[in-house]
Design an enzyme around this catalytic site. Structure first.
Site, PDB file in Angstrom:
ATOM      1  N   SER A 191      19.594 -53.954  34.298  1.00 50.65           N
ATOM      2  CA  SER A 191      19.667 -53.739  32.868  1.00 50.65           C
ATOM      3  C   SER A 191      19.822 -55.088  32.200  1.00 50.65           C
ATOM      4  O   SER A 191      20.617 -55.913  32.650  1.00 50.65           O
ATOM      5  CB  SER A 191      20.869 -52.846  32.543  1.00 50.65           C
ATOM      6  OG  SER A 191      21.247 -53.016  31.189  1.00 50.65           O
ATOM      7  N   LYS A 220      24.681 -52.341  36.001  1.00 52.77           N
ATOM      8  CA  LYS A 220      24.040 -51.022  36.087  1.00 52.77           C
ATOM      9  C   LYS A 220      23.018 -50.935  37.205  1.00 52.77           C
ATOM     10  O   LYS A 220      22.387 -51.910  37.592  1.00 52.77           O
ATOM     11  CB  LYS A 220      23.338 -50.693  34.763  1.00 52.77           C
ATOM     12  CG  LYS A 220      24.183 -49.844  33.841  1.00 52.77           C
ATOM     13  CD  LYS A 220      23.374 -49.338  32.663  1.00 52.77           C
ATOM     14  CE  LYS A 220      22.729 -48.009  32.934  1.00 52.77           C
ATOM     15  NZ  LYS A 220      21.885 -47.583  31.815  1.00 52.77           N
ATOM     16  N   ASN A 225      19.932 -48.583  37.525  1.00 51.78           N
ATOM     17  CA  ASN A 225      19.152 -47.539  36.865  1.00 51.78           C
ATOM     18  C   ASN A 225      18.181 -46.842  37.811  1.00 51.78           C
ATOM     19  O   ASN A 225      17.620 -47.492  38.695  1.00 51.78           O
ATOM     20  CB  ASN A 225      18.356 -48.146  35.709  1.00 51.78           C
ATOM     21  CG  ASN A 225      19.250 -48.454  34.522  1.00 51.78           C
ATOM     22  OD1 ASN A 225      20.166 -47.706  34.227  1.00 51.78           O
ATOM     23  ND2 ASN A 225      18.990 -49.571  33.863  1.00 51.78           N
ATOM     24  N   ARG A 238     -26.713 -31.411  27.996  1.00 53.94           N
ATOM     25  CA  ARG A 238     -25.714 -32.477  28.137  1.00 53.94           C
ATOM     26  C   ARG A 238     -25.086 -32.656  26.767  1.00 53.94           C
ATOM     27  O   ARG A 238     -25.781 -32.822  25.767  1.00 53.94           O
ATOM     28  CB  ARG A 238     -26.351 -33.798  28.611  1.00 53.94           C
ATOM     29  CG  ARG A 238     -26.957 -33.624  30.028  1.00 53.94           C
ATOM     30  CD  ARG A 238     -27.295 -34.951  30.702  1.00 53.94           C
ATOM     31  NE  ARG A 238     -28.431 -35.591  30.083  1.00 53.94           N
ATOM     32  CZ  ARG A 238     -28.394 -36.768  29.453  1.00 53.94           C
ATOM     33  NH1 ARG A 238     -27.251 -37.440  29.348  1.00 53.94           N
ATOM     34  NH2 ARG A 238     -29.486 -37.271  28.911  1.00 53.94           N
TER      35      ARG A 238
END
Lengths: 369, 369, 369, 369
Positions: free
Chosen positions: B259, B265, B267, B298
């Site tokens: 982070s 952290k 994550n 087409r």
């Protein structure tokens, strides 16, 4: 199809679930045979105020709670010790998913039958017009000669392939849901699953699929593809019906195709129904796909979003195929106009290759049965 | 996967199309063998400024026009009468669709392999934790005991079923497109189709499928379901990784999961990649479904919308499965935390049923090979 | 537009974010002015290998981590105590969202300008053909007389309303994101937000909007509606260009509209680009809507799914409006064919009401400026 | 809301359309005042078998045909020369669109009121918990301290912004549709439009908008964003209600939140309703966006796809806001648990910045009224 996914049928399917659960539990010795009989009897003859039940279910966030309560109350009067055996071992989602699968099974039969009827009509067109020359168009511009039979053969392969995909997906998805609170079959057993599935005419699942929804998603996307295949036919017919082309016309049906402002008009209303369905269906399939990453053993919000979307997809498919069948059944082809438009485009008129190709495609369809 | 759907690979696939067309046409006596050799040689060694070509193709609305022009110019210098034989009988969409199918084929192999690796890791988890008790959770609430092995077995069946659906759909869809201007094979023949398909490693189609796109749609929706099955695993792991649960953690990978504001952290960045893909995929599938009702031989707009959506779906599937594989490969499971959370929920601790069920699912997976 | 949402511009915007943050922090006394100058200088002259950075960002799941690391390393050599002040108080998503808004701001200017040019061309058509009678068509059938001016006036109101909605939504959404780890402005202040927003030419937000994405969703859906309004014009022109109607034709543009199989063809390639965008856009908007219920202070997966979808929407809108502008700029109208088709439909020829109505609509458009 | 979009209300709205048309036509001298009175009287007292009418309308592809026929038959008995004046100048879509707008107007009032009630409850929470510290979470991981008041303030701004967007879009879209067969007002006049709009409480449109559907699309997407804003609140509450966090709980409501398998459970059923709506809404909006490129003066399939999708969006928004209101009205907050989780995360406890920020947001909301 509205009836198949209506509240009456849903409640009937839910009661069938409870009766089959009781019978299978008794057969495996989990409850007494007499208790199962009492429960099955209650499921057969309990009077249900469907509208009131639907309101309570909407408030409760699940049909099982108010329905099981009603069953227990009814039974408790004369068999108080049996009342608690109703729904034993099962969880709300077992009932909800199984009922949805029973509805889907009935719905699938209708879809397969309608799609087959449409395919047969397309095969008839391909055959009848095998040698009818028309202008082939690409990017909405005149291109080169084809036959109308070739175009119809292309429609046929599209609808037929989509029908076969749908059958395959539905066969894979139409499974009993039975797992109990967290899908461990605690208080139940794989043998109960097997028996109950047989009883209800569904396949058993090797594991409960409470938060594993690929079968529902596969069925939903297959329906969307089938609707899209019908949409392709409706797109072409509505373009061919333009006044300046005037090559094909929906049959005149009393009460349909008129205009409130212009009584002389003959609107392609059948095509409109199909095209409208083809606009709505992809988004409904997408909603079901969005719900796939569900939480833990049974999710919050994801699977509850599925049933209305799936029901609408079945209704749209049925409506679209039914409308297309009516369109094709009396479709008026103006071969002279086709020739005129082809000549006007000045792109030659040799469509020989198209004849053989269409025959090949038809033969392939017939071979498949 | 980015390379598979990159411009370089697309141009290579388009050149392969032209070379194979020339060879098959020569084998069927439609052009001289020497001409085919000249064309194939030019396809092999023409230098292409891919960026400039992409710009011209975007402007032209099709890759075929500027590419064929380049090939003809190159050939015209020394073999003026061969130049016109390049692309003979084919139309722009033949080249575009076949090139897309060649890319999809390469992409499918990657997807099947990644999905298989993920499934094997899941099977390993299911086996290793067959008897690790944990709290089963429903509607995001504590419910009843399961084992982590049962949960992993459920993940496994979801990914495996989605992988098998994808293989089936891709096998069905990966077909040569060759039909010429309006799909009649005028100037070509079914035999050219057969030869060319074999040459390129694709299946032939019984009719050109220029405006019949159920195969593309089936592949796209199967990819979305596969991404959703991966998303289910990522959803659960990211919830289990919440600090208050602390039951599972993504492996620490250098350069990932940190982070910028909070260095402490960790994550769940791998799960983030998967969940982000699961949000984007349903809509991409829906766009392809929306394009199904294409006009005439087409269409205008519908099929041109497919290639970027399909390419992104392949990239998202590859990215999601790759990220999930890394997550699973080093997944840290804290069995003590699982036990603690289970005890705290006070819902009993008998998960015996779960053990047997998970074994059954694992055996089914192994049996299938 | 590809450049606006390209990696180079993204990195530039991210560096602008860091420089503006440093300047605003210094102005509010949170860091020394000299430190801010060092950081701003580094942002101005740091050499970035964009491809390598993109790879690292993809792996990290965020651009901020590898970019901030590079900045710190560059600064640390000569100003070790300043290095840590880079990105101070901010979080990855502050940088990512602000950079996206800076890109969106540049993109919005292009869109508004293109949409304005298209509207002006439509106004010109409405004026020039105020009295050109043509056949009005409903449900793809001949209905009653209108003027081409009225139809063009309807196109105009549609594009103009969609342009105004987009401007309104973009003005609302183009806000600085700055909140720090959990959006509390810890270590920062509302005054920093005000200054930094002014510096970057964005509006400040009254609260950080890390997990409140209605602005992004509003911008995305407004783009989809704008693309749909362009699609309506393209749909009509492509239908009018059908050979049997022959009322309108795209201009001949070198390198566009040709056919690799049929050199005589004149394909509505500009319309194709617009219609293809109109098929893809709704789904992209839907993906962004699906991501709205994001978790807690900053979610997992939802916002990461937005940037690629939003960028593609901007690119599709720009491509569609640009293509439509070219189509309209040289649009050939065959008033004689319009009259012929009207007469052939035999629905009368009094279109007097249409003339006055179109004038009214035009006047409304001009009044609005 | 089900009543607002029910068949009874639709028929009532359609009859109001016919009566208002007659009155306005008389006021402008297009029909005799006595004729208008006869028509208005018939609209007021004609007995309608709504189910039979719905069947005929589904078959006809339009409600106008069978309804106008009934009116004419009723009038013809006593006023044969008035019968033909019913619906004079109008077309089916005039009636269908205007009726839809009348339903949408009633629906909008409900939505705005529910959204306002939700916003007020959120403001109350933000105020009451202005200083209640809790753990801020990002990417589903513990991050840093916030207050619950700040989180509630964020919810508030999201719902409030979405409510204001919806009001703006609805105000813009709720217009009378009146144009006649091809939108030229042939046989009518702008003055009839003005009068009739006033009569029905709708805004007039400067041009008929039969095939210009940006207003419907803007309303639909605004509803989807509003549902998403509610979904954000529900997502957070359902996560906070997890047993291991135990920070917030839905109120106990009789008949809701129970479990058929686990009587002790307290399920976040209100959140489930909101989250389920948030999964379904984006796709419904996408279907309406897909229909934008409609053909010519009045299209085939596109606008017919809108009404059911728009009605469902209104119902989902109403259901989601109503469920959220009940959840918020009795929401139990466990501030002690919040503190405990914050301490356990060991990320400090200074949430001072959050307090001031939340106050600012609240003040902004109150100022706006």
């Amino acid at each position: 199809m509205l009836a198949v996914f209506g509240d009456e049928t849903l409640v009937r399917a839910a009661l069938d679930f409870e009766a089959a659960l009781a019978r299978a539990s008794a057969a495996e010795g989990l409850i007494a045979p007499e208790a199962a009989q009492v429960i099955a009897q209650a499921c057969a003859d309990i009077p249900i105020d469907v509208a009131a039940l639907a309101d309570e279910a909407a408030h409760a966030g699940t049909l099982a709670l108010p329905l099981v309560r009603r069953l227990r109350e009814r039974i408790a009067a004369r068999n108080p010790d049996v009342a608690d055996l109703v729904h034993r071992g099962a969880t709300s989602q077992d009932l909800a998913d199984t009922a949805l699968m029973l509805q889907a099974k009935a719905g699938s039969a209708l879809i397969v039958s309608e799609a087959g009827a449409v395919a047969d009509l397309l095969a008839g067109l391909a055959e009848a017009h095998a040698e009818t020359p028309m202008l082939g168009r690409t990017l909405l511009q005149a291109a080169a000669p084809i036959t109308f039979g070739l175009r119809a053969a292309g429609w046929l392969l599209g609808v037929d392939a989509a029908r076969r995909r749908f059958e395959r997906e539905a066969a894979d998805a139409l499974r009993l849901q039975l797992g109990g609170a967290v899908g461990t079959l605690a208080g139940l057993s794989p043998a109960v699953v097997e028996r109950m599935a047989r009883d209800l005419g569904l396949e058993p699942a090797s594991l409960p699929w409470h938060s594993r929804r690929d079968g529902v998603a596969g069925t939903a996307t297959a329906l969307a593809i089938l609707i899209g295949a019908a949409g392709k036919v409706a797109r072409d017919i509505s373009l061919m019906a333009q006044n300046e082309l005037a090559e094909a016309f929906e049959p005149r049906t009393p009460g349909r195709g008129g205009s409130s402002a212009m009584p002389h008009k003959r609107n392609p209303t059948g095509c409109q129904i199909v095209l409208s369905a083809a606009i709505r269906a992809p988004a409904l399939a997408s909603a079901i796909l969005s719900g796939l990453p569900q939480e833990h053993e049974r999710g919050l919000g994801g699977w509850q979003a599925e049933a209305p979307a799936l029901a609408t997809l079945f209704e749209l498919a049925d409506g679209a195929l039914g409308a297309l069948r009516e369109v094709l059944d009396g479709l008026e082809i103006d071969a002279a106009a086709m020739r005129r438009n082809l000549r006007a485009a000045d792109v030659g008129d040799d469509a020989g290759h198209a004849v053989a190709l269409a025959q090949r495609a038809l033969a392939e369809y017939r071979r498949r049965g």
